[in-house]
Design a protein around this motif. Structure first.
Motif, PDB file in Angstrom:
ATOM      1  N   THR A 142     -11.573  -0.405  75.287  1.00 66.86           N
ATOM      2  CA  THR A 142     -11.273   0.357  74.083  1.00 66.86           C
ATOM      3  C   THR A 142      -9.857   0.913  74.170  1.00 66.86           C
ATOM      4  N   ARG A 143      -9.257   1.063  73.032  1.00 64.11           N
ATOM      5  CA  ARG A 143      -7.914   1.637  72.942  1.00 64.11           C
ATOM      6  C   ARG A 143      -8.078   3.155  72.924  1.00 64.11           C
ATOM      7  N   ASP A 144      -7.748   3.796  74.034  1.00 62.67           N
ATOM      8  CA  ASP A 144      -7.960   5.232  74.155  1.00 62.67           C
ATOM      9  C   ASP A 144      -6.675   6.036  73.944  1.00 62.67           C
ATOM     10  N   PHE A 145      -5.812   5.489  73.141  1.00 61.40           N
ATOM     11  CA  PHE A 145      -4.563   6.167  72.812  1.00 61.40           C
ATOM     12  C   PHE A 145      -4.232   5.883  71.360  1.00 61.40           C
ATOM     13  N   GLU A 146      -3.417   6.759  70.790  1.00 64.30           N
ATOM     14  CA  GLU A 146      -3.034   6.614  69.391  1.00 64.30           C
ATOM     15  C   GLU A 146      -1.659   5.963  69.306  1.00 64.30           C
ATOM     16  N   GLN A 147      -1.532   4.958  68.474  1.00 67.69           N
ATOM     17  CA  GLN A 147      -0.255   4.286  68.250  1.00 67.69           C
ATOM     18  C   GLN A 147       0.527   5.084  67.209  1.00 67.69           C
ATOM     19  N   ILE A 148       1.719   5.555  67.572  1.00 74.32           N
ATOM     20  CA  ILE A 148       2.526   6.367  66.663  1.00 74.32           C
ATOM     21  C   ILE A 148       3.735   5.550  66.221  1.00 74.32           C
ATOM     22  N   HIS A 149       3.895   5.388  64.921  1.00 77.32           N
ATOM     23  CA  HIS A 149       5.049   4.661  64.399  1.00 77.32           C
ATOM     24  C   HIS A 149       6.294   5.545  64.469  1.00 77.32           C
ATOM     25  N   GLN A 150       7.446   4.913  64.540  1.00 75.18           N
ATOM     26  CA  GLN A 150       8.721   5.619  64.688  1.00 75.18           C
ATOM     27  C   GLN A 150       8.915   6.668  63.597  1.00 75.18           C
ATOM     28  N   HIS A 151       8.698   6.310  62.337  1.00 74.25           N
ATOM     29  CA  HIS A 151       8.931   7.265  61.251  1.00 74.25           C
ATOM     30  C   HIS A 151       7.950   8.443  61.306  1.00 74.25           C
ATOM     31  N   THR A 152       6.713   8.183  61.706  1.00 78.29           N
ATOM     32  CA  THR A 152       5.727   9.265  61.838  1.00 78.29           C
ATOM     33  C   THR A 152       6.129  10.202  62.969  1.00 78.29           C
ATOM     34  N   TYR A 153       6.538   9.618  64.074  1.00 84.02           N
ATOM     35  CA  TYR A 153       6.991  10.412  65.224  1.00 84.02           C
ATOM     36  C   TYR A 153       8.183  11.284  64.836  1.00 84.02           C
ATOM     37  N   ASN A 154       9.156  10.691  64.159  1.00 87.39           N
ATOM     38  CA  ASN A 154      10.355  11.449  63.756  1.00 87.39           C
ATOM     39  C   ASN A 154       9.989  12.611  62.828  1.00 87.39           C
ATOM     40  N   ASP A 155       9.113  12.348  61.853  1.00 85.18           N
ATOM     41  CA  ASP A 155       8.703  13.400  60.911  1.00 85.18           C
ATOM     42  C   ASP A 155       7.970  14.536  61.616  1.00 85.18           C
ATOM     43  N   MET A 156       7.014  14.186  62.474  1.00 83.25           N
ATOM     44  CA  MET A 156       6.241  15.209  63.177  1.00 83.25           C
ATOM     45  C   MET A 156       7.134  16.030  64.104  1.00 83.25           C
ATOM     46  N   LYS A 157       8.009  15.342  64.816  1.00 85.56           N
ATOM     47  CA  LYS A 157       8.901  16.030  65.756  1.00 85.56           C
ATOM     48  C   LYS A 157       9.822  16.997  65.014  1.00 85.56           C
ATOM     49  N   GLU A 158      10.395  16.526  63.905  1.00 86.24           N
ATOM     50  CA  GLU A 158      11.306  17.368  63.129  1.00 86.24           C
ATOM     51  C   GLU A 158      10.586  18.597  62.564  1.00 86.24           C
ATOM     52  N   GLU A 159       9.374  18.395  62.037  1.00 88.10           N
ATOM     53  CA  GLU A 159       8.636  19.533  61.474  1.00 88.10           C
ATOM     54  C   GLU A 159       8.272  20.542  62.553  1.00 88.10           C
ATOM     55  N   MET A 160       7.865  20.072  63.720  1.00 89.88           N
ATOM     56  CA  MET A 160       7.527  21.003  64.807  1.00 89.88           C
ATOM     57  C   MET A 160       8.765  21.755  65.294  1.00 89.88           C
ATOM     58  N   GLU A 161       9.873  21.046  65.446  1.00 89.22           N
ATOM     59  CA  GLU A 161      11.110  21.705  65.891  1.00 89.22           C
ATOM     60  C   GLU A 161      11.558  22.756  64.874  1.00 89.22           C
ATOM     61  N   ASN A 162      11.461  22.417  63.596  1.00 92.14           N
ATOM     62  CA  ASN A 162      11.826  23.381  62.547  1.00 92.14           C
ATOM     63  C   ASN A 162      10.918  24.604  62.581  1.00 92.14           C
ATOM     64  N   ALA A 163       9.630  24.386  62.742  1.00 97.49           N
ATOM     65  CA  ALA A 163       8.683  25.511  62.798  1.00 97.49           C
ATOM     66  C   ALA A 163       8.978  26.403  64.002  1.00 97.49           C
ATOM     67  N   ILE A 164       9.285  25.800  65.134  1.00100.26           N
ATOM     68  CA  ILE A 164       9.610  26.588  66.332  1.00100.26           C
ATOM     69  C   ILE A 164      10.866  27.421  66.108  1.00100.26           C
ATOM     70  N   ARG A 165      11.905  26.799  65.530  1.00 98.75           N
ATOM     71  CA  ARG A 165      13.147  27.526  65.250  1.00 98.75           C
ATOM     72  C   ARG A 165      12.915  28.710  64.317  1.00 98.75           C
ATOM     73  N   ILE A 166      12.165  28.475  63.258  1.00104.84           N
ATOM     74  CA  ILE A 166      11.905  29.540  62.289  1.00104.84           C
ATOM     75  C   ILE A 166      11.087  30.661  62.926  1.00104.84           C
ATOM     76  N   LEU A 167      10.061  30.296  63.681  1.00100.29           N
ATOM     77  CA  LEU A 167       9.224  31.320  64.323  1.00100.29           C
ATOM     78  C   LEU A 167      10.005  32.129  65.358  1.00100.29           C
ATOM     79  N   LYS A 168      10.964  31.504  66.019  1.00101.03           N
ATOM     80  CA  LYS A 168      11.775  32.227  67.005  1.00101.03           C
ATOM     81  C   LYS A 168      12.729  33.215  66.331  1.00101.03           C
ATOM     82  N   MET A 169      13.058  32.971  65.071  1.00100.64           N
ATOM     83  CA  MET A 169      13.980  33.852  64.364  1.00100.64           C
ATOM     84  C   MET A 169      13.287  35.046  63.710  1.00100.64           C
ATOM     85  N   THR A 170      11.968  34.988  63.588  1.00100.06           N
ATOM     86  CA  THR A 170      11.265  36.060  62.884  1.00100.06           C
ATOM     87  C   THR A 170      11.077  37.301  63.758  1.00100.06           C
ATOM     88  N   ASP A 171      11.008  38.438  63.082  1.00 97.23           N
ATOM     89  CA  ASP A 171      10.737  39.704  63.767  1.00 97.23           C
ATOM     90  C   ASP A 171       9.248  40.049  63.714  1.00 97.23           C
TER      91      ASP A 171
END
Length: 133
Positions: free
Chosen positions: A88-117
């Motif tokens: 069985t395939r016990d891993f998820e295949q992630i396409h390049q565009h999906t990976y880029n979108d998810m990574k960018e959204e997480m990085e943006n969320a981290i940046r915004i959360l670090k700036m909040t008081d």
């Protein structure tokens, strides 16, 4: 009303981002391992079929003259635990565009959360990033 500490959410997002990056880098290796396991399974399955050929039922043949191929199909009655188990395939295949979108959204969320008081994350913010946690 969900009240989660901002620092906990940042840590969880950073951990999830690290896991996403590691999984993406490792997916070629995972796919190669899966394909080799699949090839080994096919060999085991063929060996099983040949060893039990005397139990074959519903034999069907088809000869393709243009390619010179003879196709032989047959049915074997067997219990599930008798034949080799398909890997069985016990891993998820992630396409390049999906990976880029998810990574960018997480990085943006981290940046915004670090700036909040704010000490806690609002429900709307949590709902926006919950799918990554």
């Amino acid at each position: 009303n969900v009240k989660i500490a901002t620092s906990k959410v940042i840590t969880a997002l950073e951990n999830r981002l690290a896991k996403l990056e590691a999984d993406y880098k490792k997916q070629d290796e995972n796919e190669a391992n899966y394909q080799s396991a699949l090839e080994a399974w096919k060999k085991d399955l063929f060996a099983y079929a040949i060893a039990n050929i005397d139990k074959a039922q519903n034999v069907r043949t088809s000869y393709r003259q243009w390619s010179g191929n003879l196709n032989i199909d047959f049915d074997l009655t067997a219990k599930e635990n008798e034949c080799p188990a398909e890997p069985t395939r016990d891993f998820e295949q992630i396409h390049q565009h999906t990976y880029n979108d998810m990574k960018e959204e997480m990085e943006n969320a981290i940046r915004i959360l670090k700036m909040t008081d704010e000490e806690v994350v609002s429900t709307s913010t949590y709902n926006a990033i919950a799918r990554y946690l």
